[in-house]
Design a protein around this motif. Structure first.
Motif, PDB file in Angstrom:
ATOM      1  N   UNK B  31      44.931  49.983  50.110  1.00 23.36           N
ATOM      2  CA  UNK B  31      44.665  48.614  49.666  1.00 23.36           C
ATOM      3  C   UNK B  31      44.661  48.543  48.149  1.00 23.36           C
ATOM      4  N   UNK B  35      43.106  41.422  39.946  1.00 17.02           N
ATOM      5  CA  UNK B  35      42.128  40.403  39.636  1.00 17.02           C
ATOM      6  C   UNK B  35      42.314  39.968  38.176  1.00 17.02           C
ATOM      7  N   UNK B  45      40.842  37.079  42.628  1.00 16.27           N
ATOM      8  CA  UNK B  45      41.961  37.891  43.095  1.00 16.27           C
ATOM      9  C   UNK B  45      43.273  37.117  42.963  1.00 16.27           C
ATOM     10  N   UNK B  48      47.387  40.799  46.526  1.00 16.60           N
ATOM     11  CA  UNK B  48      46.937  42.056  47.074  1.00 16.60           C
ATOM     12  C   UNK B  48      47.969  42.614  48.033  1.00 16.60           C
TER      13      UNK B  48
END
Lengths: 112, 113
Positions: B31, B35, B45, B48
Motif C-alpha cells: 500500500x 498526501x 490523501x 493511493x
C-alpha cells in the motif's frame, strides 16, 4: 466538512508534567483511531492507536482514551519530556475503507 | 532499510510547469499513498495504490497523476502546476494488513510561483 478536529493549535507544558492533547470527531462510522507525531522537516511517525471496542490503550508514557458517546479522544503523555515537542495529529478510520481522516494537528512544546 | 524515500526535498516551480515527485519504499509494502499537508488542514490523501498496476483517487486528486509499475516506486506527477499546489507532499507506505500504521517519507516542500 472537518470530520476530525483538534481545537488547540498549540499546547505548552513543563517537563515532567502531563500533556493532554484532545481530538473530536463527527463521523460515527469511525471505529479506529490513531495518533501520529511529526518533527520539523520529517514525515509523521505512528505513535499509538485505539480500536472503538476499547476505551483506553497504553504504551509506555503514552495513553489514548476514547469516549465514543462524546466522540472524543485524548492523548496523555506522562511524564512529558522536551523530546516530545512536536506536532501531534489524530486520525480516524472506518473499518470498510483505507482512508485516514486527519485532524489539523496540535503543536506541543515541552519546556525544560 | 531506507524505509520511504522522497526526492526532491525542496523545489520551486513556475505556474504551468510540470514535474514529478519521486517516492520509493524498500519494505516490500503493498500500500502506497500520497498526501499533502497544508496549514490548518492536516494531511489529505491525493492518490493511493494497493498493488503494482492499481491506483485510485483520494480526497484531493485534481491536478495530479500517479502510476505504479512496480512494488517499490510511486511517482506523483503535476502536469501543469498551479499556486494552489504549493504544499508539503508526503508519500506513505504500509502493509496491506496493517495499512492503518503508515510509514511516511520525509516530505517534499513544493512552491509554485
Amino acid at each position: 466538512d472537518q470530520q476530525v478536529k483538534q481545537n488547540s493549535p498549540s499546547l505548552s507544558v513543563q517537563e515532567g508534567r502531563i500533556s493532554i492533547l484532545n481530538c473530536d470527531y463527527t463521523n460515527s462510522m469511525f471505529d479506529y483511531f490513531l495518533w501520529y507525531k511529526k518533527y520539523p522537516a520529517e514525515g509523521p511517525t505512528f505513535l499509538i492507536s485505539i480500536s472503538s471496542i476499547k476505551d483506553k490503550n497504553e504504551d509506555g508514557r503514552f495513553t489514548v482514551f476514547l469516549n465514543k458517546s462524546a466522540k472524543h479522544l485524548s492523548l496523555h503523555i506522562v511524564p512529558s519530556q522536551p523530546g516530545d515537542s512536536a506536532v501531534y495529529f489524530c486520525a480516524g478510520k472506518e473499518t470498510s475503507g483505507s482512508r485516514l481522516t486527519f485532524g489539523e494537528g496540535t503543536q506541543l512544546t515541552v519546556n525544560p | 532499510n531506507a524505509g520511504v524515500t522522497q526526492t526532491p526535498k525542496f523545489h520551486i516551480l513556475k505556474t504551468g510547469q510540470s514535474m514529478t515527485l519521486q517516492c520509493a519504499q524498500d519494505m516490500n509494502h503493498g500500500y502506497l499513498s500520497w498526501y499533502r499537508q497544508d496549514p490548518g488542514m492536516g494531511l489529505r490523501r491525493i492518490h493511493y495504490s494497493v498493488a503494482a498496476g492499481i491506483t485510485d483517487k483520494g480526497e484531493v486528486p485534481d491536478g495530479y497523476n500517479v502510476s505504479r509499475s512496480n512494488t517499490e516506486d510511486f511517482p506523483l506527477r503535476l502536469e501543469s502546476a498551479a499556486p494552489s499546489q504549493t504544499s508539503v507532499y508526503f508519500c506513505a507506505s504500509s502493509s496491506l494488513q496493517g495499512f492503518d500504521e503508515q510509514y511516511f517519507g520525509p516530505g517534499t516542500r513544493l512552491t509554485v510561483t
